[in-house]
Design a protein around this motif. Structure first.
Motif, PDB file in Angstrom:
ATOM      1  N   LYS A   1       0.840  -1.209   0.000  1.00  0.00           N
ATOM      2  CA  LYS A   1       0.000   0.000   0.000  1.00  0.00           C
ATOM      3  C   LYS A   1       0.865   1.246   0.000  1.00  0.00           C
ATOM      4  CE  LYS A   1      -2.288   1.283   3.725  1.00  0.00           C
ATOM      5  NZ  LYS A   1      -3.311   1.374   4.793  1.00  0.00           N
ATOM      6  N   GLN A   2       1.972   1.215   0.702  1.00  0.00           N
ATOM      7  CA  GLN A   2       2.846   2.393   0.770  1.00  0.00           C
ATOM      8  C   GLN A   2       3.458   2.700  -0.589  1.00  0.00           C
ATOM      9  OE1 GLN A   2       2.956   4.245   3.642  1.00  0.00           O
ATOM     10  NE2 GLN A   2       3.919   5.758   2.275  1.00  0.00           N
ATOM     11  N   ILE A   3       3.723   1.655  -1.390  1.00  0.00           N
ATOM     12  CA  ILE A   3       4.224   1.879  -2.754  1.00  0.00           C
ATOM     13  C   ILE A   3       3.214   2.709  -3.545  1.00  0.00           C
ATOM     14  CG2 ILE A   3       4.785   0.752  -4.957  1.00  0.00           C
ATOM     15  CD1 ILE A   3       5.846  -1.632  -3.314  1.00  0.00           C
ATOM     16  N   ALA A   4       1.937   2.355  -3.412  1.00  0.00           N
ATOM     17  CA  ALA A   4       0.884   3.091  -4.109  1.00  0.00           C
ATOM     18  C   ALA A   4       0.791   4.527  -3.602  1.00  0.00           C
ATOM     19  CB  ALA A   4      -0.455   2.378  -3.936  1.00  0.00           C
ATOM     20  N   ILE A   5       0.867   4.714  -2.306  1.00  0.00           N
ATOM     21  CA  ILE A   5       0.771   6.060  -1.723  1.00  0.00           C
ATOM     22  C   ILE A   5       1.933   6.924  -2.171  1.00  0.00           C
ATOM     23  CG2 ILE A   5       0.890   7.337   0.452  1.00  0.00           C
ATOM     24  CD1 ILE A   5      -0.620   4.968   1.766  1.00  0.00           C
ATOM     25  N   ASP A   6       3.139   6.362  -2.134  1.00  0.00           N
ATOM     26  CA  ASP A   6       4.322   7.135  -2.530  1.00  0.00           C
ATOM     27  C   ASP A   6       4.253   7.521  -4.008  1.00  0.00           C
ATOM     28  OD1 ASP A   6       5.255   6.861   0.025  1.00  0.00           O
ATOM     29  OD2 ASP A   6       6.668   5.227  -0.427  1.00  0.00           O
ATOM     30  N   GLY A   7       3.786   6.586  -4.853  1.00  0.00           N
ATOM     31  CA  GLY A   7       3.642   6.892  -6.269  1.00  0.00           C
ATOM     32  C   GLY A   7       2.623   7.983  -6.503  1.00  0.00           C
ATOM     33  N   ALA A   8       1.495   7.906  -5.806  1.00  0.00           N
ATOM     34  CA  ALA A   8       0.445   8.918  -5.941  1.00  0.00           C
ATOM     35  C   ALA A   8       0.950  10.284  -5.502  1.00  0.00           C
ATOM     36  CB  ALA A   8      -0.774   8.510  -5.122  1.00  0.00           C
ATOM     37  N   ALA A   9       1.717  10.307  -4.418  1.00  0.00           N
ATOM     38  CA  ALA A   9       2.229  11.576  -3.910  1.00  0.00           C
ATOM     39  C   ALA A   9       3.221  12.201  -4.890  1.00  0.00           C
ATOM     40  CB  ALA A   9       2.882  11.356  -2.546  1.00  0.00           C
ATOM     41  N   LEU A  10       4.067  11.375  -5.485  1.00  0.00           N
ATOM     42  CA  LEU A  10       5.037  11.891  -6.454  1.00  0.00           C
ATOM     43  C   LEU A  10       4.325  12.435  -7.696  1.00  0.00           C
ATOM     44  CD1 LEU A  10       7.947  12.390  -7.243  1.00  0.00           C
ATOM     45  CD2 LEU A  10       8.068  10.016  -8.102  1.00  0.00           C
ATOM     46  N   LEU A  11       3.295  11.758  -8.138  1.00  0.00           N
ATOM     47  CA  LEU A  11       2.507  12.261  -9.275  1.00  0.00           C
ATOM     48  C   LEU A  11       1.952  13.645  -8.959  1.00  0.00           C
ATOM     49  CD1 LEU A  11       2.621   9.511 -10.760  1.00  0.00           C
ATOM     50  CD2 LEU A  11       0.150   9.691 -11.093  1.00  0.00           C
ATOM     51  N   LYS A  12       1.388  13.786  -7.765  1.00  0.00           N
ATOM     52  CA  LYS A  12       0.783  15.063  -7.381  1.00  0.00           C
ATOM     53  C   LYS A  12       1.829  16.167  -7.329  1.00  0.00           C
ATOM     54  CE  LYS A  12      -2.620  16.881  -4.097  1.00  0.00           C
ATOM     55  NZ  LYS A  12      -2.031  18.199  -3.907  1.00  0.00           N
ATOM     56  N   ARG A  13       2.995  15.868  -6.742  1.00  0.00           N
ATOM     57  CA  ARG A  13       4.031  16.884  -6.632  1.00  0.00           C
ATOM     58  C   ARG A  13       4.564  17.306  -7.996  1.00  0.00           C
ATOM     59  NH1 ARG A  13       9.535  16.825  -6.352  1.00  0.00           N
ATOM     60  NH2 ARG A  13       9.731  14.556  -6.057  1.00  0.00           N
TER      61      ARG A  13
ATOM     62  N   GLN B   1       0.798  21.767 -15.665  1.00  0.00           N
ATOM     63  CA  GLN B   1       0.042  21.321 -16.834  1.00  0.00           C
ATOM     64  C   GLN B   1      -1.350  20.864 -16.432  1.00  0.00           C
ATOM     65  OE1 GLN B   1       3.748  18.841 -18.241  1.00  0.00           O
ATOM     66  NE2 GLN B   1       2.248  18.818 -19.912  1.00  0.00           N
ATOM     67  N   ASP B   2      -2.198  20.671 -17.445  1.00  0.00           N
ATOM     68  CA  ASP B   2      -3.545  20.165 -17.227  1.00  0.00           C
ATOM     69  C   ASP B   2      -3.476  18.646 -17.178  1.00  0.00           C
ATOM     70  OD1 ASP B   2      -6.239  19.986 -16.913  1.00  0.00           O
ATOM     71  OD2 ASP B   2      -6.773  20.665 -18.937  1.00  0.00           O
ATOM     72  N   LEU B   3      -3.178  18.105 -15.994  1.00  0.00           N
ATOM     73  CA  LEU B   3      -2.941  16.679 -15.853  1.00  0.00           C
ATOM     74  C   LEU B   3      -3.982  16.034 -14.946  1.00  0.00           C
ATOM     75  CD1 LEU B   3       0.946  16.692 -15.381  1.00  0.00           C
ATOM     76  CD2 LEU B   3      -0.362  16.354 -17.492  1.00  0.00           C
ATOM     77  N   TYR B   4      -4.281  14.792 -15.269  1.00  0.00           N
ATOM     78  CA  TYR B   4      -5.235  14.013 -14.487  1.00  0.00           C
ATOM     79  C   TYR B   4      -4.553  12.719 -14.067  1.00  0.00           C
ATOM     80  CZ  TYR B   4      -8.489  17.313 -16.534  1.00  0.00           C
ATOM     81  OH  TYR B   4      -9.120  18.474 -16.910  1.00  0.00           O
ATOM     82  N   PHE B   5      -5.062  12.123 -12.989  1.00  0.00           N
ATOM     83  CA  PHE B   5      -4.404  10.959 -12.427  1.00  0.00           C
ATOM     84  C   PHE B   5      -5.298   9.721 -12.522  1.00  0.00           C
ATOM     85  CE2 PHE B   5      -2.686  14.344  -9.366  1.00  0.00           C
ATOM     86  CZ  PHE B   5      -1.641  14.647 -10.227  1.00  0.00           C
ATOM     87  N   GLU B   6      -4.631   8.592 -12.761  1.00  0.00           N
ATOM     88  CA  GLU B   6      -5.316   7.290 -12.758  1.00  0.00           C
ATOM     89  C   GLU B   6      -4.470   6.315 -11.959  1.00  0.00           C
ATOM     90  OE1 GLU B   6      -6.662   3.708 -15.865  1.00  0.00           O
ATOM     91  OE2 GLU B   6      -6.255   5.739 -16.621  1.00  0.00           O
ATOM     92  N   TYR B   7      -5.148   5.512 -11.159  1.00  0.00           N
ATOM     93  CA  TYR B   7      -4.445   4.480 -10.396  1.00  0.00           C
ATOM     94  C   TYR B   7      -5.088   3.124 -10.651  1.00  0.00           C
ATOM     95  CZ  TYR B   7      -2.903   1.411  -6.679  1.00  0.00           C
ATOM     96  OH  TYR B   7      -2.391   0.327  -5.997  1.00  0.00           O
ATOM     97  N   SER B   8      -4.223   2.111 -10.855  1.00  0.00           N
ATOM     98  CA  SER B   8      -4.689   0.728 -11.008  1.00  0.00           C
ATOM     99  C   SER B   8      -4.047  -0.161  -9.959  1.00  0.00           C
ATOM    100  CB  SER B   8      -4.312   0.175 -12.386  1.00  0.00           C
ATOM    101  OG  SER B   8      -5.079   0.736 -13.411  1.00  0.00           O
ATOM    102  N   PRO B   9      -4.859  -0.853  -9.150  1.00  0.00           N
ATOM    103  CA  PRO B   9      -4.312  -1.948  -8.344  1.00  0.00           C
ATOM    104  C   PRO B   9      -4.158  -3.157  -9.269  1.00  0.00           C
ATOM    105  CG  PRO B   9      -6.665  -1.730  -7.934  1.00  0.00           C
ATOM    106  CD  PRO B   9      -6.306  -0.667  -8.926  1.00  0.00           C
ATOM    107  N   GLU B  10      -3.003  -3.264  -9.910  1.00  0.00           N
ATOM    108  CA  GLU B  10      -2.819  -4.331 -10.898  1.00  0.00           C
ATOM    109  C   GLU B  10      -3.098  -5.687 -10.255  1.00  0.00           C
ATOM    110  OE1 GLU B  10       0.461  -6.132 -14.023  1.00  0.00           O
ATOM    111  OE2 GLU B  10       1.090  -5.310 -12.108  1.00  0.00           O
ATOM    112  N   SER B  11      -3.541  -6.645 -11.076  1.00  0.00           N
ATOM    113  CA  SER B  11      -3.985  -7.967 -10.616  1.00  0.00           C
ATOM    114  C   SER B  11      -5.096  -7.830  -9.569  1.00  0.00           C
ATOM    115  CB  SER B  11      -2.812  -8.802 -10.090  1.00  0.00           C
ATOM    116  OG  SER B  11      -2.085  -8.142  -9.085  1.00  0.00           O
ATOM    117  N   PHE B  12      -5.984  -6.871  -9.848  1.00  0.00           N
ATOM    118  CA  PHE B  12      -7.124  -6.628  -8.950  1.00  0.00           C
ATOM    119  C   PHE B  12      -7.922  -7.885  -8.692  1.00  0.00           C
ATOM    120  CE2 PHE B  12     -11.757  -5.930  -9.068  1.00  0.00           C
ATOM    121  CZ  PHE B  12     -11.960  -5.249  -7.878  1.00  0.00           C
TER     122      PHE B  12
ATOM    123  N   VAL C   1      -4.558  10.937  -1.044  1.00  0.00           N
ATOM    124  CA  VAL C   1      -3.422  11.755  -1.497  1.00  0.00           C
ATOM    125  C   VAL C   1      -3.882  12.746  -2.560  1.00  0.00           C
ATOM    126  CG1 VAL C   1      -1.192  11.733  -2.671  1.00  0.00           C
ATOM    127  CG2 VAL C   1      -1.722   9.963  -0.966  1.00  0.00           C
ATOM    128  N   TRP C   2      -4.670  12.289  -3.509  1.00  0.00           N
ATOM    129  CA  TRP C   2      -5.043  13.122  -4.655  1.00  0.00           C
ATOM    130  C   TRP C   2      -6.180  14.102  -4.352  1.00  0.00           C
ATOM    131  CZ3 TRP C   2      -5.035   8.534  -8.659  1.00  0.00           C
ATOM    132  CH2 TRP C   2      -3.703   8.256  -9.024  1.00  0.00           C
TER     133      TRP C   2
END
Length: 550
Positions: A148-160, A167-178, A196-197
């Motif tokens: 879970k922390q990997i996902a949180i850290d990735g989301a935070a880096l995207l936001k920063r 830019q006009d950017l949007y975010f998408e997250y996938s829990p792969e192998s859902f 985070v987002w």
């Protein structure tokens, strides 16, 4: 040797019952479509597309109507990176189209991805990490909290990085192998990312729940989608997306039931190209909606052209039975099917031209750029009188009497069976002319004269086996009089049982065609057709042909 005992169910049911989707009958509106042909589809090719091919494929996707297109994994290779830069620097992205790029939740890959999209007017950055029990245990060897922390850290880096890029950017997250992830844990990870987002109505976040590997029946996946939809935080500001693979052959079913269960968006590929057994086939999902009167908001009106371009760019082949797009999906060889289609289309034309209910054809083939005569009624040794008659009528203007259609179908079947091949419309027409039109051997008519006396009196000059004679006879009409003259001249025994005629064209100088059927004392029917600008001449030619066909 096969051993089923080494397998067990690897999916996880929701902890609470989620069956609201079962009360919905059909998908009633188009989802947001996102093509992943240029990324997921491309990475599944034996030989990935070149930069030039990817550019042309991108243009095709735009033409079809996709508003979101995943253009690649820019950090994965130089070609992927250069393609993304080419689209941006050459201003190839329409203002109403948003590109999407994929990245693992790893810092250096995320940073490379942001470099690739610099200058894009709009972009979706899609970050993922695998969350399934098997991946946590066998691949990463990490705990739930660590994953879970990997996902949180990735989301935070995207936001920063997005804040820094401006830019006009949007975010998408996938829990792969859902599909192999415990449902309550999948919700926990996705909600941690959303925290985070902090999505808003103006800047919604996409949560994509992929069927990375298909592990269950479609109804199980639908319940999983519904559970996610009901338990995600900020739900009104979240676009719930699907990305189905096809390991069990259920990619379309998963996606359709997922839409019933609350999903808002679909990622997939044209014709289902993708890893292993492929991705969901967007064409099938969209056209299934179209066939039930729902606008899919994608344009497949030139399906043959799309197939041709797709095969050129990817080196793949669209199967002949691929739904809606395959070369044979509208083809009917069976006689009973052909007859039902021909009658159904006639009924539609006469009774209800604004609604499509033709048997065996879920949609009108012309809606996707196909034609009835070339694509629907196909003639081989299995075909019947309805199909043969339909081809002759629609392509060549010949409206054969019903029993003559039957005779023509037997002749067609015989030729097709002998050749072991399908017959093309032109071959069927030539066969008709050979078997039934203006046959002048062994009997032929040289000259005919009529008088209005005792009904109709005729003098017929005819030839048989090189001997020419003139015979006089009467009848209740011209054709009957000629028939009686030939019976008298050659001691023939038959009954005139069918006569039908029509113009071949709508003009003063048009040819006319007459059809004549005669019956011998044994009950055998014989048929002939005559073509001539003069209908009397045509009917006499048809009669002598029928006699020669006894």
């Amino acid at each position: 040797m096969m051993n089923h005992n080494k397998y067990k169910r690897q999916y996880y049911m929701p902890p609470t019952e989620c069956l609201d989707w079962t009360r919905k009958e059909y998908v009633d509106k188009a989802p947001i479509w996102c093509s992943v042909d240029l990324r997921d589809g491309n990475q599944a090719l034996v030989i990935p597309m070149s930069l030039e091919q990817k550019v042309e494929f991108f243009k095709l996707l735009v033409k079809i109507g996709f508003k979101e297109i995943e253009v690649g994994f820019p950090a994965a290779s130089e070609t992927e990176y250069e393609f993304c830069r080419t689209l941006i620097e050459q201003n190839l992205i329409p203002d109403d189209v948003t590109i999407q790029v994929l990245t693992q939740a790893r810092e250096h890959i995320i940073k490379k991805t942001f470099e690739a999209i610099k200058g894009a007017k709009k972009a979706i950055v899609h970050v993922y990490n695998s969350t399934s029990y098997a991946q946590r245990e066998q691949v990463f060897r990490k705990s739930k909290e660590e994953v879970k922390q990997i996902a949180i850290d990735g989301a935070a880096l995207l936001k920063r990085l997005a804040d820094e890029a401006g830019q006009d950017l949007y975010f998408e997250y996938s829990p792969e192998s859902f599909t192999g992830t415990e449902m309550d844990y999948a919700v926990e990870v996705c909600n941690a990312v959303l925290d985070v987002w902090q999505p808003t109505p103006e800047r919604k976040a996409i949560i994509n729940i992929p069927v990375t590997v298909q592990l269950s029946l479609p109804h199980v996946y639908a319940s999983q989608v519904e559970y996610m939809s009901k338990n995600l935080k900020y739900r009104e500001n979240v676009i719930l997306s699907q990305h189905a693979h096809n390991d069990r052959g259920c990619g379309v079913a998963d996606t359709e039931l997922g839409l019933l269960a609350g999903a808002d968006r679909v990622e997939g590929t044209l014709f289902g190209n993708g890893e292993r057994t492929g991705n969901v086939d967007i064409i099938t999902v969209a056209m299934n909606m179209y066939a039930q009167g729902v606008n899919p908001e994608l344009d497949f009106s030139d399906m043959p052209g799309i197939v041709e371009q797709y095969e050129e760019y990817t080196g793949m082949t669209v199967g002949e039975r691929s739904p809606y797009s395959g070369a044979l999906v509208f083809a009917a060889f069976s006689g009973s099917h052909q007859d039902a289609i021909a009658k159904g289309m006639k009924w539609i034309d006469e009774k209800d031209p604004n609604h499509w209910t033709v048997p065996y054809l879920p949609i009108d083939p012309t809606d996707v750029g196909r034609s009835y005569d070339a694509d629907v009624i196909r003639i081989n040794s299995q075909s019947g009188k309805g199909g043969v008659g339909y081809i002759l009528e629609t392509r060549f203007g010949l409206n054969l009497p019903p029993k003559m259609r039957e005779a023509m179908s037997y002749a067609t079947k015989s030729v097709s069976d002998h050749k072991h091949a399908e017959l093309q419309p032109e071959e069927i027409f030539e066969l008709f002319k050979e078997k039934f039109e203006n046959i002048t051997s062994p009997y032929s008519i040289n000259e005919v004269h009529f008088q209005q006396k005792d009904g109709i009196t005729t003098q017929v000059t005819s030839t048989y086996e090189g001997k020419t004679i003139t015979t006089e006879a009467t009848g209740n009409g011209r054709l009957d009089a000629v028939s009686n003259a030939l019976k008298k001249a050659y001691n023939l025994d038959f009954s005139l049982v069918t006569y039908q005629e029509h113009a071949l064209e709508q003009s003063s100088s048009s040819q006319a065609i007459a059809y004549v059927g005669i019956q011998t004392p044994s009950g055998k029917l014989a048929w002939g057709a005559g073509v001539n600008p003069d209908i009397i001449h045509a009917s006499i030619d048809a009669l002598i042909t029928a006699i020669n066909n006894r």
